[in-house]
Design a protein around this motif. Structure first.
Motif, PDB file in Angstrom:
ATOM      1  N   GLY A 146       0.833  -1.192   0.000  1.00 58.53           N
ATOM      2  CA  GLY A 146       0.000   0.000   0.000  1.00 58.53           C
ATOM      3  C   GLY A 146       0.869   1.243   0.000  1.00 58.53           C
ATOM      4  N   ILE A 147       0.456   2.247  -0.774  1.00 62.96           N
ATOM      5  CA  ILE A 147       1.164   3.524  -0.818  1.00 62.96           C
ATOM      6  C   ILE A 147       0.150   4.584  -0.421  1.00 62.96           C
ATOM      7  N   ILE A 148       0.337   5.206   0.729  1.00 62.40           N
ATOM      8  CA  ILE A 148      -0.649   6.136   1.252  1.00 62.40           C
ATOM      9  C   ILE A 148      -0.014   7.493   1.523  1.00 62.40           C
ATOM     10  N   GLY A 149      -0.846   8.505   1.556  1.00 64.01           N
ATOM     11  CA  GLY A 149      -0.387   9.858   1.786  1.00 64.01           C
ATOM     12  C   GLY A 149      -1.451  10.845   1.366  1.00 64.01           C
ATOM     13  N   LYS A 150      -1.274  12.101   1.712  1.00 65.33           N
ATOM     14  CA  LYS A 150      -2.236  13.140   1.359  1.00 65.33           C
ATOM     15  C   LYS A 150      -2.210  13.412  -0.141  1.00 65.33           C
ATOM     16  N   ASN A 151      -3.219  14.134  -0.631  1.00 65.85           N
ATOM     17  CA  ASN A 151      -3.219  14.569  -2.021  1.00 65.85           C
ATOM     18  C   ASN A 151      -1.977  15.406  -2.292  1.00 65.85           C
ATOM     19  N   GLY A 152      -1.293  15.088  -3.398  1.00 70.59           N
ATOM     20  CA  GLY A 152      -0.097  15.831  -3.746  1.00 70.59           C
ATOM     21  C   GLY A 152       1.168  15.336  -3.085  1.00 70.59           C
ATOM     22  N   ALA A 153       1.088  14.197  -2.380  1.00 70.72           N
ATOM     23  CA  ALA A 153       2.276  13.683  -1.688  1.00 70.72           C
ATOM     24  C   ALA A 153       3.265  13.023  -2.639  1.00 70.72           C
ATOM     25  N   GLY A 154       2.816  12.681  -3.861  1.00 69.72           N
ATOM     26  CA  GLY A 154       3.705  12.041  -4.840  1.00 69.72           C
ATOM     27  C   GLY A 154       3.339  10.608  -5.173  1.00 69.72           C
ATOM     28  N   LYS A 155       2.184  10.137  -4.698  1.00 72.01           N
ATOM     29  CA  LYS A 155       1.801   8.738  -4.900  1.00 72.01           C
ATOM     30  C   LYS A 155       1.617   8.403  -6.383  1.00 72.01           C
ATOM     31  N   SER A 156       0.829   9.216  -7.079  1.00 75.46           N
ATOM     32  CA  SER A 156       0.554   8.943  -8.493  1.00 75.46           C
ATOM     33  C   SER A 156       1.812   9.101  -9.336  1.00 75.46           C
ATOM     34  N   THR A 157       2.650  10.075  -8.992  1.00 74.80           N
ATOM     35  CA  THR A 157       3.918  10.246  -9.716  1.00 74.80           C
ATOM     36  C   THR A 157       4.778   9.003  -9.572  1.00 74.80           C
ATOM     37  N   LEU A 158       4.832   8.447  -8.376  1.00 78.39           N
ATOM     38  CA  LEU A 158       5.614   7.235  -8.145  1.00 78.39           C
ATOM     39  C   LEU A 158       5.073   6.077  -8.973  1.00 78.39           C
ATOM     40  N   GLY A 163      -0.050 -15.610  -6.374  1.00 81.52           N
ATOM     41  CA  GLY A 163       1.321 -15.222  -6.056  1.00 81.52           C
ATOM     42  C   GLY A 163       1.848 -14.044  -6.838  1.00 81.52           C
ATOM     43  N   ARG A 164       0.940 -13.199  -7.329  1.00 81.73           N
ATOM     44  CA  ARG A 164       1.385 -12.017  -8.064  1.00 81.73           C
ATOM     45  C   ARG A 164       1.418 -10.798  -7.135  1.00 81.73           C
ATOM     46  N   THR A 165       2.091  -9.756  -7.593  1.00 80.88           N
ATOM     47  CA  THR A 165       2.358  -8.589  -6.759  1.00 80.88           C
ATOM     48  C   THR A 165       1.405  -7.455  -7.108  1.00 80.88           C
ATOM     49  N   VAL A 166       0.928  -6.744  -6.071  1.00 82.84           N
ATOM     50  CA  VAL A 166       0.021  -5.613  -6.274  1.00 82.84           C
ATOM     51  C   VAL A 166       0.580  -4.390  -5.557  1.00 82.84           C
ATOM     52  N   LEU A 167       0.589  -3.258  -6.257  1.00 80.05           N
ATOM     53  CA  LEU A 167       0.897  -1.966  -5.647  1.00 80.05           C
ATOM     54  C   LEU A 167      -0.403  -1.169  -5.645  1.00 80.05           C
ATOM     55  N   PHE A 168      -0.834  -0.765  -4.466  1.00 77.20           N
ATOM     56  CA  PHE A 168      -2.184  -0.238  -4.301  1.00 77.20           C
ATOM     57  C   PHE A 168      -2.151   1.123  -3.629  1.00 77.20           C
ATOM     58  N   VAL A 169      -2.704   2.142  -4.309  1.00 80.54           N
ATOM     59  CA  VAL A 169      -2.835   3.492  -3.743  1.00 80.54           C
ATOM     60  C   VAL A 169      -4.305   3.749  -3.462  1.00 80.54           C
ATOM     61  N   ARG A 199       1.833  -4.742   3.562  1.00 75.31           N
ATOM     62  CA  ARG A 199       2.829  -3.768   4.013  1.00 75.31           C
ATOM     63  C   ARG A 199       2.486  -2.437   3.367  1.00 75.31           C
ATOM     64  N   ALA A 200       2.978  -1.333   3.919  1.00 76.60           N
ATOM     65  CA  ALA A 200       2.656  -0.020   3.353  1.00 76.60           C
ATOM     66  C   ALA A 200       3.794   0.958   3.577  1.00 76.60           C
ATOM     67  N   ILE A 201       3.832   1.960   2.700  1.00 73.78           N
ATOM     68  CA  ILE A 201       4.741   3.088   2.896  1.00 73.78           C
ATOM     69  C   ILE A 201       3.907   4.366   2.895  1.00 73.78           C
ATOM     70  N   VAL A 202       4.363   5.344   3.667  1.00 72.17           N
ATOM     71  CA  VAL A 202       3.660   6.624   3.778  1.00 72.17           C
ATOM     72  C   VAL A 202       4.518   7.698   3.127  1.00 72.17           C
ATOM     73  N   LEU A 203       3.942   8.430   2.168  1.00 71.41           N
ATOM     74  CA  LEU A 203       4.635   9.523   1.500  1.00 71.41           C
ATOM     75  C   LEU A 203       4.143  10.858   2.038  1.00 71.41           C
ATOM     76  N   GLU A 204       5.069  11.781   2.173  1.00 69.46           N
ATOM     77  CA  GLU A 204       4.720  13.141   2.581  1.00 69.46           C
ATOM     78  C   GLU A 204       5.668  14.107   1.892  1.00 69.46           C
ATOM     79  N   ASN A 205       5.108  15.045   1.125  1.00 71.32           N
ATOM     80  CA  ASN A 205       5.904  16.038   0.398  1.00 71.32           C
ATOM     81  C   ASN A 205       6.971  15.381  -0.476  1.00 71.32           C
ATOM     82  N   GLY A 206       6.604  14.234  -1.075  1.00 71.30           N
ATOM     83  CA  GLY A 206       7.514  13.578  -2.006  1.00 71.30           C
ATOM     84  C   GLY A 206       8.562  12.693  -1.373  1.00 71.30           C
ATOM     85  N   LYS A 207       8.513  12.513  -0.062  1.00 70.82           N
ATOM     86  CA  LYS A 207       9.508  11.694   0.625  1.00 70.82           C
ATOM     87  C   LYS A 207       8.833  10.569   1.404  1.00 70.82           C
TER      88      LYS A 207
END
Length: 411
Positions: A76-88, A217-223, A236-244
């Motif tokens: 999971g890739i989570i964060g506020k709008n504009g954090a960089g999730k879609s760019t990633l 057994g396939r991999t998913v990246l989910f925003v 598992r998840a990562i949290v993005l904030e201001n592009g980091k």
């Protein structure tokens, strides 16, 4: 087995313009490359904070992102709008390239980044299935073997031979997800597009993603901004904030970090209206400490101008994933209505089933079967785990489920 690896991924954009900038900027970059020097514009650029005024022509949408994903994981890739999730996700899907860094992948990647991604509007739904399959490197025979399943899952069989430009946004998402899921990519990349689909489709889509990761057994990246979906689906998840990247870990810990970081959770046990004409003049929680299994009392003060006989108050209790965990109504008491002479009604939940955590309350008042006033997040409170079963044992956070039946009364 590591199937995807991101190393020092950064992405720089120039604000207000399309492209990298002016001819002079491009010449400077070329001259630096000829001399074996670093791109001079990588040394400048402001932090990706959409709420602040720009102090540079350049901005770092992403900065030094590093992570690895194993086969069969759902990240999971989570964060506020504009954090960089879609760019990633666009970088991972090869839609755009990183300014610096490197992406290493093994296998085919299918992306669902926005409504109708990869669809040609003039082609029919069926033709787009074959087009997307060909883009993924599949043969016509492989696509044909999956065609019936794709059409059935999408629920668009009646319109499958109609040009996609005539589809609604929800129908496009249905078909796009079915194509991406059933054409067997090794990595499935999904942005916040499922929010466009209806409830029935969202349930099917989450179930299919679970099958893809656990069964196949396939991999998913989910925003997603739906924290309940992230918790139920991701391993598992990562949290993005201001592009980091500001946090990486287990799903529950990541969601808790994100919620704590982005909501002040200021306890608000009392509400007083600033509008003298408001129907809800005051609302308060009388408990000093709210514990599981103990009585939770909510007091109301209603405007004296209400004289109607048919009055009801509805209370919604939500967790900070924005999931409703309790719904309480006065319509089940006193012949279905609150006594209009009682301007200070009280609601008592005398076996409070809420688990430890933060909650907020929305309330509404119904007068003559019409919603007359609603308040959002009027109260915010914290629940501590208590001796729910009167055994002398304080419950652990996972023991009690918040969606248990609440026993309450109005007076």
């Amino acid at each position: 087995m590591i199937i995807l690896k991101a190393e020092n991924i950064s992405k720089q954009y120039r604000l207000g313009l399309v492209g990298t900038g002016t001819i002079s900027h491009d010449l400077n970059r070329w001259w630096a490359g000829v001399r074996g020097k670093e791109d001079p514009f990588l040394k400048i650029g402001s932090v990706n904070d959409r709420s602040t005024k720009a102090d540079s022509d350049y901005v770092w949408a992403l900065r030094d992102i590093n992570f690895e994903v194993k086969r069969g994981e759902v990240l999971g890739i989570i964060g506020k709008n504009g954090a960089g999730k879609s760019t990633l996700l666009k970088i991972l899907s090869r839609v755009t390239g990183p300014t610096t860094g490197e992406i290493k992948t093994k296998g085919r990647i299918a992306s669902l980044l926005e409504v109708g991604t990869g669809f040609h509007p003039e082609l029919t739904g069926r033709e787009n299935i074959y087009l997307n399959g060909a883009i993924l490197g599949m043969s016509k025979a492989e696509i044909k073997a999956k065609e019936e399943e794709i059409v059935q899952f999408s629920g668009c069989e009646r319109y499958i031979d109609t040009p996609v430009k005539r589809y609604s946004s929800g129908m496009r998402v249905r078909l796009a997800f079915a194509v991406a899921a059933f054409l067997e990519p090794d990595i499935l990349v999904i942005d916040e597009v499922l929010a466009v689909g209806d409830a029935e489709f969202q349930k099917k889509a989450v179930g299919k993603m679970q099958d893809i990761s656990k069964g196949e057994g396939r991999t998913v990246l989910f925003v997603s901004h739906n924290m309940a979906a992230v918790k139920s689906l991701c391993t598992r998840a990562i949290v993005l904030e201001n592009g980091k990247t500001v946090f990486e870990g287990g799903t529950d810990e990541s969601v808790d970090y994100y919620i704590a970081k982005n909501s002040d959770k200021i306890i608000k046990m009392n509400y007083s209206s600033l509008d003298e004409n408001s129907l809800f003049q005051e609302i308060s929680i009388k408990n000093n400490i709210v514990s599981s299994g103990k009585t939770l009392r909510i007091d109301f003060k209603i405007h004296p101008k209400i004289n109607e006989d048919k009055i009801n108050i509805h209370i919604g209790v939500y967790d900070f994933n924005d999931e409703k965990v309790l719904h309480i109504s006065s319509e089940y008491f006193n012949d279905g209505y609150i006594d209009s002479k009682n301007k200070n009604p009280i609601c008592e939940i005398y076996k409070n089933p809420l688990i430890q955590g933060f909650y907020y309350i929305n309330v509404g008042i119904v007068v003559d079967n019409t919603v007359a006033e609603e308040l959002k997040k009027c109260l915010i409170f914290e629940v501590m785990n208590g001796d729910f079963f009167n055994t002398g044992i304080i419950l652990k956070p996972s023991t009690l489920k918040a969606k248990a039946l609440a026993h309450y009364k109005w007076c």
